[in-house]
Design a protein around this motif. Structure first.
Motif, short mmCIF file in Angstrom:
data_model
loop_
_atom_site.label_atom_id
_atom_site.label_comp_id
_atom_site.label_asym_id
_atom_site.label_seq_id
_atom_site.Cartn_x
_atom_site.Cartn_y
_atom_site.Cartn_z
N ALA A 284 60.41 53.68 49.11
CA ALA A 284 60.02 54.83 48.30
C ALA A 284 58.60 54.64 47.75
N THR A 285 57.93 55.75 47.49
CA THR A 285 56.62 55.67 46.83
C THR A 285 56.75 56.04 45.35
N VAL A 286 57.85 56.71 45.03
CA VAL A 286 58.14 57.06 43.63
C VAL A 286 59.60 56.71 43.34
N ILE A 287 59.82 55.96 42.26
CA ILE A 287 61.20 55.63 41.85
C ILE A 287 61.41 56.17 40.44
N ALA A 288 62.39 57.06 40.31
CA ALA A 288 62.73 57.68 39.02
C ALA A 288 61.49 58.23 38.31
N GLY A 289 60.60 58.84 39.08
CA GLY A 289 59.42 59.47 38.51
C GLY A 289 58.25 58.53 38.27
N PHE A 290 58.36 57.28 38.70
CA PHE A 290 57.29 56.30 38.50
C PHE A 290 56.70 55.87 39.85
N THR A 291 55.36 55.89 39.94
CA THR A 291 54.73 55.19 41.06
C THR A 291 54.62 53.72 40.65
N PHE A 292 54.21 52.87 41.57
CA PHE A 292 54.12 51.43 41.25
C PHE A 292 53.15 51.19 40.08
N GLU A 293 51.98 51.86 40.14
CA GLU A 293 50.99 51.67 39.07
C GLU A 293 51.54 52.16 37.73
N GLN A 294 52.22 53.31 37.78
CA GLN A 294 52.75 53.88 36.52
C GLN A 294 53.82 52.98 35.90
N VAL A 295 54.66 52.39 36.75
CA VAL A 295 55.72 51.56 36.19
C VAL A 295 55.14 50.28 35.60
N LEU A 296 54.06 49.79 36.21
CA LEU A 296 53.42 48.59 35.64
C LEU A 296 52.84 48.90 34.26
N VAL A 297 52.17 50.06 34.16
CA VAL A 297 51.60 50.44 32.85
C VAL A 297 52.73 50.61 31.83
N TYR A 298 53.84 51.22 32.28
CA TYR A 298 54.96 51.41 31.36
C TYR A 298 55.40 50.06 30.80
N TYR A 299 55.55 49.07 31.68
CA TYR A 299 56.01 47.76 31.22
C TYR A 299 54.99 47.10 30.29
N VAL A 300 53.70 47.21 30.65
CA VAL A 300 52.68 46.60 29.77
C VAL A 300 52.81 47.18 28.36
N VAL A 301 52.90 48.52 28.31
CA VAL A 301 53.00 49.19 27.00
C VAL A 301 54.32 48.80 26.31
N ALA A 302 55.42 48.84 27.06
CA ALA A 302 56.73 48.54 26.45
C ALA A 302 56.79 47.10 25.93
N ILE A 303 56.23 46.16 26.68
CA ILE A 303 56.24 44.75 26.24
C ILE A 303 55.44 44.61 24.94
N LEU A 304 54.27 45.27 24.89
CA LEU A 304 53.44 45.16 23.69
C LEU A 304 54.08 45.91 22.51
N VAL A 305 54.69 47.05 22.81
CA VAL A 305 55.40 47.80 21.76
C VAL A 305 56.53 46.92 21.18
N ALA A 306 57.24 46.22 22.06
CA ALA A 306 58.36 45.39 21.60
C ALA A 306 57.87 44.30 20.65
N LYS A 307 56.69 43.75 20.93
CA LYS A 307 56.16 42.71 20.04
C LYS A 307 55.92 43.28 18.64
N ILE A 308 55.43 44.52 18.60
CA ILE A 308 55.15 45.14 17.29
C ILE A 308 56.46 45.56 16.61
N VAL A 309 57.38 46.11 17.39
CA VAL A 309 58.63 46.60 16.79
C VAL A 309 59.48 45.44 16.27
N ARG A 310 59.56 44.39 17.06
CA ARG A 310 60.44 43.27 16.65
C ARG A 310 59.78 42.37 15.62
N GLY A 311 58.49 42.25 15.67
CA GLY A 311 57.79 41.38 14.72
C GLY A 311 58.36 39.98 14.77
#
Lengths: 262, 270
Positions: free
Chosen positions: B52-79
């Motif tokens: 597939a080129t798109v999985i659940a609405g994410f391209t490969f680049e988009q899913v990587l950005v999602y994870y980068v943001v989510a990982i950094l968000v988690a650091k701030i949320v969890r403290g």
């Protein structure tokens, strides 16, 4: 040898009586690990809704792999984890002295003294999940394959022990192993995914210098592929090298150890 | 507690947390690199093996950005969910000194938690900027000012919500000998249902819809999706409302546990 077995029986007795004093914690631990298993199984299940395979394995094979992770993790948590956690404190506070004067191997003592009785139930749960995953596997698995797999999971757990100890043994020189221990926890996540996804130099590192891929992925690979023997030889060589390195650093570290001033 | 005292505690804690710089950066870089490498290899394999080129609405680049943001968000949320928290004060009897000062214990702890977030903010800025430079902005095409503002709002709510959930569990220390397991269990559940292990768009409908009425989506997925322009304003408002309701529930739960626990507290620790 029998002296060590008797000694370990004492460790078990003390650990169980200690765990029974903290019964609420005992059940919290069981609940925690049950959630760990549930979230991981759910994670792989969700992933496989969108792909037929990951790292060359289908869902059935990955469930066996996941169950192997649980068993390896439970073995580590039950037999070793507390000891790895406490070791830096023994060195920094000078409490290692009490272990050094005993007429048994100090490495044996500091590695196995604390048996986590509250994780023992989780080991049983992990084994049950493994039996379930093997039982639902659609193709026939030979007794030889399964026996080799079980032996390799034990060997993988031994490799995990040597890696985790290699990350804390520098406390003899650094006096603070917190950073290295956290690094170990970070890197150990590599073992939680099928090794088939790793390519190039990362794969070479994960199967040799930092052999996290050997802990559960290689045993699972030996179960499903024909080259079980070469996998076993590979794991034995890595286990011997990492344990040799651990012994070398351990003896060097003991020479640097200066009791409470370490 | 006055605002001045609150921000003074925030500032003190922030300075304390930033004082161990070498250890902090080694752990931060190694942890982030390992986490990101695993995600990269996993998704590379998923895209290659599914064809597939798109999985659940994410391209490969988009899913990587999602994870980068989510990982950094988690650091701030969890403290710093395990360090310097209420359970330690209860075990060690350190709660005594807070009981005699004219400031509420909860506000003091929250101020400390906010101050302890500074390293996570610094990491988020450095790694976020680094990723933007390395990826040349791939997968970040839909970031807008409105999305950034929605993300900031969602992040503030997520941090307070996670703090309250963890605080309720810390207060169980009045009765239990060790609440560490409960906090780790919270970590597992929030990682999966909060969209940190996988984007929630991958969940089947039968799981995703009920999860929208639980507090977990607010923790990591909502701030990340808002920033990346993957959630409309109306949907964001709905999700924030769900988050506020759960914040109320968590606050009430924490108050009940705290009050009952205080009656048990002997002041000598364990």
């Amino acid at each position: 040898m029998s002296r060590y077995l008797v000694l370990y029986a004492y460790f078990l007795r003390f650990s169980f009586s200690k765990a029974m004093e903290f019964r609420v914690d005992f059940f919290f631990r069981v609940g925690m690990d049950a959630l760990f298993y549930a979230t991981h199984l759910a994670f792989f299940w969700v992933i496989y809704q969108h792909t037929p395979s990951v790292g060359g394995w289908n869902l059935d094979q990955t469930l066996v792999f996941a169950a192997g992770i649980f068993v390896a993790d439970a073995l580590h948590m039950t037999f070793l984890s507390n000891n790895m956690w406490l070791f830096p404190f023994l060195v920094n506070k000078g409490d290692l002295d009490y272990y050094l004067v005993r007429p048994v191997s100090t490495l044996f003592f500091v590695s196995l003294r604390e048996f986590a009785a509250n994780s023992f139930l989780n080991l049983l749960l992990a084994v049950a999940i493994l039996l379930w995953a093997l039982g639902r596997y659609p193709e026939a698995l030979g007794a030889g394959q399964v026996t080799l797999y079980i032996c390799l999971v034990m060997l993988g757990s031994f490799i995990n022990y040597t890696i985790s100890f290699l990350f804390v043994v520098p406390v003899f020189w650094l006096h603070n192993a917190a950073g290295l221990r956290d690094t170990y926890f970070g890197l150990s996540r590599f073992s939680g995914r099928p090794d088939g996804i790793y390519k190039g130099w990362v794969r070479r590192i994960l199967t040799s210098i930092l052999p996290f891929a050997l802990i559960t992925s290689f045993p699972t690979r030996a179960l499903f592929q024909a080259d079980g023997l070469s996998i076993a030889v590979h794991m034995l060589i890595v286990a011997a090298v990492t344990f040799g390195l651990l012994l070398f650093l351990w003896h060097r570290g003991l020479r640097s150890y200066a009791s409470a001033s370490s | 507690m006055t605002a001045r005292l609150f921000f003074q505690v925030v500032s003190m804690e922030a300075r304390r947390r930033m004082s161990y710089r070498v250890d902090f950066w080694i752990n931060a870089i190694a942890g982030f690199a390992a986490e990101f490498a695993i995600v990269w290899f996993l998704w590379k394999a998923m895209f290659a093996e599914s064809g597939a080129t798109v999985i659940a609405g994410f391209t490969f680049e988009q899913v990587l950005v999602y994870y980068v943001v989510a990982i950094l968000v988690a650091k701030i949320v969890r403290g710093t969910e395990f360090d310097g928290q209420a359970s330690e004060d209860i075990y060690q009897g350190g709660l005594n000194r807070y009981l005699v000062v004219p400031a509420p214990y909860f506000a003091f702890k929250y101020a400390q938690a906010v101050g302890a977030l500074l390293p996570a903010f610094v990491q988020a800025m450095v790694f976020g900027a680094g990723w933007w430079l390395v990826s040349d902005g791939a997968g970040m095409e839909h970031i807008t000012l409105g999305g950034v503002l929605m993300a900031i709002g969602a992040l503030a709510l997520a941090n307070f919500l996670y703090f309250m959930m963890a605080y309720s569990l810390h207060c169980v220390a009045f009765w239990a000998d060790n609440v560490w397991s409960l906090l780790v269990a919270l970590r597992f559940v929030t990682s999966l249902l909060g969209g940190l292990m996988v984007p929630l768009a991958l969940f089947p409908d039968g799981l995703r819809r009920p999860n929208e009425f639980l507090p977990f989506r607010n923790l990591f997925a909502l701030p990340a999706e808002a920033l990346l322009g993957r959630v409309a304003f109306a949907a964001w408002c709905e999700a924030m409302l769900v988050g506020v309701i759960w914040l109320g529930v968590a606050t009430v739960a924490a108050r009940i546990v705290w009050r009952r626990g205080n009656l048990q507290y002997s002041g000598v620790g364990i």
